[in-house]
Write a protein that holds these residues in place. Structure first.
Motif, mmCIF file in Angstrom:
data_model
loop_
_atom_site.group_PDB
_atom_site.id
_atom_site.type_symbol
_atom_site.label_atom_id
_atom_site.label_comp_id
_atom_site.label_asym_id
_atom_site.label_seq_id
_atom_site.Cartn_x
_atom_site.Cartn_y
_atom_site.Cartn_z
ATOM 1 N N ARG A 75 27.179 43.096 39.495
ATOM 2 C CA ARG A 75 27.590 43.322 40.884
ATOM 3 C C ARG A 75 28.558 42.241 41.348
ATOM 4 N NH1 ARG A 75 21.686 44.690 42.517
ATOM 5 N NH2 ARG A 75 21.706 46.953 42.412
ATOM 6 N N GLN A 76 28.240 40.987 41.016
ATOM 7 C CA GLN A 76 29.130 39.888 41.407
ATOM 8 C C GLN A 76 30.491 40.036 40.747
ATOM 9 O OE1 GLN A 76 26.857 36.471 40.265
ATOM 10 N NE2 GLN A 76 25.693 36.414 42.158
ATOM 11 N N THR A 77 30.499 40.407 39.487
ATOM 12 C CA THR A 77 31.763 40.583 38.772
ATOM 13 C C THR A 77 32.574 41.710 39.392
ATOM 14 O OG1 THR A 77 30.762 39.774 36.730
ATOM 15 C CG2 THR A 77 32.783 41.069 36.514
ATOM 16 N N LEU A 78 31.930 42.840 39.651
ATOM 17 C CA LEU A 78 32.637 43.963 40.260
ATOM 18 C C LEU A 78 33.131 43.623 41.657
ATOM 19 C CD1 LEU A 78 30.458 46.982 39.114
ATOM 20 C CD2 LEU A 78 32.756 46.379 38.347
ATOM 21 N N SER A 79 32.325 42.887 42.404
ATOM 22 C CA SER A 79 32.733 42.495 43.751
ATOM 23 C C SER A 79 33.936 41.563 43.686
ATOM 24 C CB SER A 79 31.563 41.811 44.460
ATOM 25 O OG SER A 79 31.934 41.394 45.743
ATOM 26 N N ALA A 84 39.760 40.837 44.201
ATOM 27 C CA ALA A 84 41.039 40.476 43.576
ATOM 28 C C ALA A 84 42.038 41.624 43.669
ATOM 29 C CB ALA A 84 40.820 40.076 42.116
ATOM 30 N N VAL A 85 41.568 42.850 43.435
ATOM 31 C CA VAL A 85 42.458 44.009 43.541
ATOM 32 C C VAL A 85 42.922 44.183 44.985
ATOM 33 C CG1 VAL A 85 42.516 46.536 43.416
ATOM 34 C CG2 VAL A 85 41.566 45.213 41.524
ATOM 35 N N GLU A 86 41.991 44.047 45.925
ATOM 36 C CA GLU A 86 42.352 44.169 47.341
ATOM 37 C C GLU A 86 43.379 43.104 47.718
ATOM 38 O OE1 GLU A 86 40.287 43.649 51.734
ATOM 39 O OE2 GLU A 86 39.015 44.019 50.016
ATOM 40 N N ARG A 87 43.159 41.885 47.255
ATOM 41 C CA ARG A 87 44.095 40.794 47.538
ATOM 42 C C ARG A 87 45.469 41.089 46.936
ATOM 43 N NH1 ARG A 87 40.816 36.986 46.310
ATOM 44 N NH2 ARG A 87 41.336 36.995 44.109
ATOM 45 N N ASP A 88 45.494 41.608 45.704
ATOM 46 C CA ASP A 88 46.773 41.931 45.057
ATOM 47 C C ASP A 88 47.510 43.051 45.788
ATOM 48 O OD1 ASP A 88 46.285 39.987 43.177
ATOM 49 O OD2 ASP A 88 45.632 41.392 41.605
ATOM 50 N N VAL A 89 46.768 44.068 46.236
ATOM 51 C CA VAL A 89 47.391 45.179 46.959
ATOM 52 C C VAL A 89 47.950 44.672 48.292
ATOM 53 C CG1 VAL A 89 46.908 47.362 48.157
ATOM 54 C CG2 VAL A 89 46.074 46.983 45.827
#
Length: 185
Positions: A75-79, A84-89
């Motif tokens: 869960r921590q890894t997925l979160s 990270a994806v949200e930040r990149d977008v």
């Protein structure tokens, strides 16, 4: 009857009677011993069953704790990956918006410099196209948020038609808001 025969018969009768009595006592002792051995075996089997059950319960609990720990790590890894994806977008949306705003600002300056010349109308169309691109990029920023960045982006878009100093100030404010949103500050 002869005294010796009588004595032998008495002795034989006593031996048979004694054997029966001794056998009875021996059989009773053997039965008690067998019952005690059975009870001891039963207690040993019950203890082994209880120990095995406790061991199985402990193994099950340990397995559950291990599975819970692995699930928490997943869960921590997925979160973290989602953040990270949200930040990149968001970063891509902010960069695109800022690039389009800068292009529109340069187009505005070129248009203002070309006023009253033959190039004036062409520069005006370039500025209008650049403004449309800024509005499109602003919509992406509005989708990605957060509100502080959206407000700063709207202010920067409005500042395109103000003085160069107003545009520069709005640009710095947008950069500060975008950095804060990307770093989580």
């Amino acid at each position: 009857m002869n005294q010796e025969i009588a004595a032998a018969l008495i002795a034989a009768g006593a031996a048979v009677a004694g054997g029966v009595v001794t056998g009875w006592f021996t059989w009773g002792a053997a039965r008690r011993q067998a019952d005690a051995a059975w009870a001891a075996g039963q207690r040993q089997a019950d203890a082994a069953w209880a120990a095995g059950r406790r061991q199985a319960d402990a193994a099950w609990a340990a397995g559950e704790r291990q599975a819970d720990a692995q699930l928490a790590v997943a869960r921590q890894t997925l979160s973290a990956q989602a953040r990270a994806v949200e930040r990149d977008v968001r970063r891509a949306a902010y960069v695109a918006f800022l690039g389009k705003a800068d292009a529109a600002h340069r187009a505005l300056l070129a248009h203002q410099a070309a006023l009253g010349t033959v190039d004036g109308p062409a520069r005006r169309r370039e500025f209008e196209a650049a403004q449309a691109a800024v509005r499109e990029a602003l919509n992406v920023v509005r989708l990605e948020g957060p509100d502080d960045v959206v407000t700063a982006a709207e202010t920067l878009e409005s500042a395109l038609s103000t003085t160069p100093a107003g545009y520069e100030t709005a640009g710095r404010d947008f950069l500060a808001a975008a950095r804060a949103a990307l770093t989580g500050a």
